[in-house]
Design an enzyme around this catalytic site. Structure first.
Site, short mmCIF file in Angstrom:
data_model
loop_
_atom_site.label_atom_id
_atom_site.label_comp_id
_atom_site.label_asym_id
_atom_site.label_seq_id
_atom_site.Cartn_x
_atom_site.Cartn_y
_atom_site.Cartn_z
N ARG A 151 0.84 -1.20 0.00
CA ARG A 151 0.00 0.00 0.00
C ARG A 151 0.87 1.25 0.00
O ARG A 151 2.05 1.20 0.36
CB ARG A 151 -0.92 0.01 1.23
CG ARG A 151 -1.80 -1.22 1.36
CD ARG A 151 -2.59 -1.19 2.66
NE ARG A 151 -3.48 -2.34 2.82
CZ ARG A 151 -3.16 -3.45 3.47
NH1 ARG A 151 -1.95 -3.58 4.02
NH2 ARG A 151 -4.02 -4.44 3.58
N LYS A 175 -1.67 -2.64 7.91
CA LYS A 175 -2.80 -2.15 8.69
C LYS A 175 -2.82 -2.80 10.07
O LYS A 175 -2.50 -3.97 10.21
CB LYS A 175 -4.11 -2.46 7.97
CG LYS A 175 -4.39 -1.55 6.78
CD LYS A 175 -5.76 -1.83 6.20
CE LYS A 175 -6.10 -0.87 5.08
NZ LYS A 175 -7.45 -1.12 4.53
N HIS A 243 -3.07 1.81 -5.94
CA HIS A 243 -3.89 0.64 -5.63
C HIS A 243 -4.13 -0.22 -6.87
O HIS A 243 -4.32 -1.43 -6.76
CB HIS A 243 -5.22 1.06 -5.01
CG HIS A 243 -5.67 0.13 -3.92
ND1 HIS A 243 -5.05 0.05 -2.69
CD2 HIS A 243 -6.67 -0.79 -3.88
CE1 HIS A 243 -5.65 -0.86 -1.94
NE2 HIS A 243 -6.62 -1.39 -2.64
N ARG A 246 -1.37 -2.48 -6.97
CA ARG A 246 -1.60 -3.55 -5.98
C ARG A 246 -2.50 -4.63 -6.59
O ARG A 246 -2.23 -5.82 -6.46
CB ARG A 246 -2.23 -2.94 -4.72
CG ARG A 246 -2.50 -3.93 -3.57
CD ARG A 246 -2.88 -3.12 -2.33
NE ARG A 246 -3.52 -3.91 -1.30
CZ ARG A 246 -2.89 -4.64 -0.38
NH1 ARG A 246 -1.58 -4.70 -0.39
NH2 ARG A 246 -3.57 -5.30 0.54
N HIS A 269 -4.01 -9.26 3.73
CA HIS A 269 -5.44 -9.26 3.97
C HIS A 269 -5.77 -10.00 5.27
O HIS A 269 -5.16 -11.02 5.57
CB HIS A 269 -6.18 -9.94 2.82
CG HIS A 269 -6.31 -9.07 1.60
ND1 HIS A 269 -6.60 -9.58 0.35
CD2 HIS A 269 -6.20 -7.73 1.44
CE1 HIS A 269 -6.66 -8.59 -0.52
NE2 HIS A 269 -6.42 -7.47 0.11
N TYR A 278 -9.83 -11.62 -6.70
CA TYR A 278 -8.86 -11.79 -7.78
C TYR A 278 -9.05 -13.09 -8.56
O TYR A 278 -8.55 -13.22 -9.67
CB TYR A 278 -7.43 -11.70 -7.22
CG TYR A 278 -7.14 -10.36 -6.62
CD1 TYR A 278 -7.01 -9.23 -7.43
CD2 TYR A 278 -7.05 -10.19 -5.25
CE1 TYR A 278 -6.79 -7.98 -6.89
CE2 TYR A 278 -6.82 -8.95 -4.69
CZ TYR A 278 -6.69 -7.84 -5.51
OH TYR A 278 -6.47 -6.61 -4.97
#
Length: 297
Positions: A151, A175, A243, A246, A269, A278
């Protein structure tokens, strides 16, 4: 950041210092909450937080929809409110959340936009980047996005010591302050090592890997502008952002047979559901191959 409402400020401090959310996420949450309070002030004469009802929340949602806010945007705001009232409950400031009966709008799922593999190969032609520190930095930034799927916040905050040259890997802080390991090629490791050795200025206290010509760390807005400018040279995609790179990283991995769980770990994730989107691109590629190759297609 400082906000006027004491309850929001308490929540902001919680997100910053306990949850360790990124400044961008904290600002988004605070902005959503301030918008709600402004609506409550204009429509319901600023009720006490304990008097906020689900009906008031629905009225706000209706106004947002009337302002042509997307379902995705409204859902994000509702998610912020749920976290906020859950926090207030833990603090003993409210007994129940008015969000328990709120149904979020249905979001039409769109496949993630990504750059084609051939276009990515075109992007890294040497003559596309100027022969300067800026050109060198811009190229490495784009290369790292495509090689790691990280990110923006992870890239601009990436420290030199997070590169483990011996094992050809990067330790990325994602995150929720969660650390993950991303493998990188030996060739990229060599480029990054040489880049760090040649860094200009070497200002005291600056430990970020990427810096500008004056030795100062890059900031997110600059990275966005570089990615947008360079992607505009090679693709007609409407959205051109970090993004998208990404998404490109993940899609190319899936299209070349990568395991879904492995892609989940590489992206950082929290759940497999976020990564499964995906697989749709992979299926679309298989359909295209079938249409072109099968005599009865």
């Amino acid at each position: 950041m400082i906000v006027q409402n004491p309850h929001i400020q308490l929540f902001v401090n919680y997100l910053r210092f306990e949850k360790r959310y990124s400044p961008h996420t904290v600002t988004a949450y605070a902005t959503d909450l301030e918008q709600l309070y402004a609506f409550l002030a204009s429509q319901f004469d600023s009720p006490a937080i304990t008097a906020v009802t689900s009906g008031m929340i629905r009225s706000w949602m209706a106004e947002l929809k009337g302002d042509n806010q997307t379902a995705k945007s409204i859902n994000r705001k509702i998610s912020a409110l749920k976290s906020y009232f859950k926090f207030l409950q833990k603090q003993g400031l409210v007994t129940q959340s008015p969000l328990t009966t709120i149904v979020t709008p249905k979001v039409n799922k769109r496949l993630p936009a990504f750059v084609q593999q051939q276009e990515m190969e075109t992007l890294f032609n040497a003559d596309r980047f100027e022969d300067s520190w800026k050109g060198r930095t811009d190229r490495l930034v784009l290369l790292l996005f495509y090689h790691t799927g990280m990110r923006v916040s992870e890239l601009v905050n990436l420290k030199q010591e997070q590169l483990d040259a011996h094992y050809s890997q990067l330790k990325v802080l994602g995150k929720g302050n969660k650390e993950r390991i991303i493998p990188v090629s030996a060739a990229l490791v060599k480029e990054l090592q040489q880049y760090m050795a040649d860094k200009p200025g070497k200002l005291p206290g600056v430990t970020q890997l990427f810096v500008n010509a004056r030795g100062k760390p890059l900031y997110a807005r600059y990275v966005y502008s570089v990615v947008q400018a360079k992607l505009s040279e090679i693709t007609t995609l409407q959205k051109k952002s970090p993004h998208v790179l990404r998404h490109t990283f993940a899609t190319h991995l899936m299209n070349n047979g990568a395991d879904l769980n492995a892609v989940k770990e590489l992206l950082g994730h929290a759940s497999l559901a976020a990564t499964q989107v995906y697989t749709h691109n992979t299926i679309e590629k298989l359909k295209e191959v079938f249409r072109k190759a099968h005599p009865k297609a």
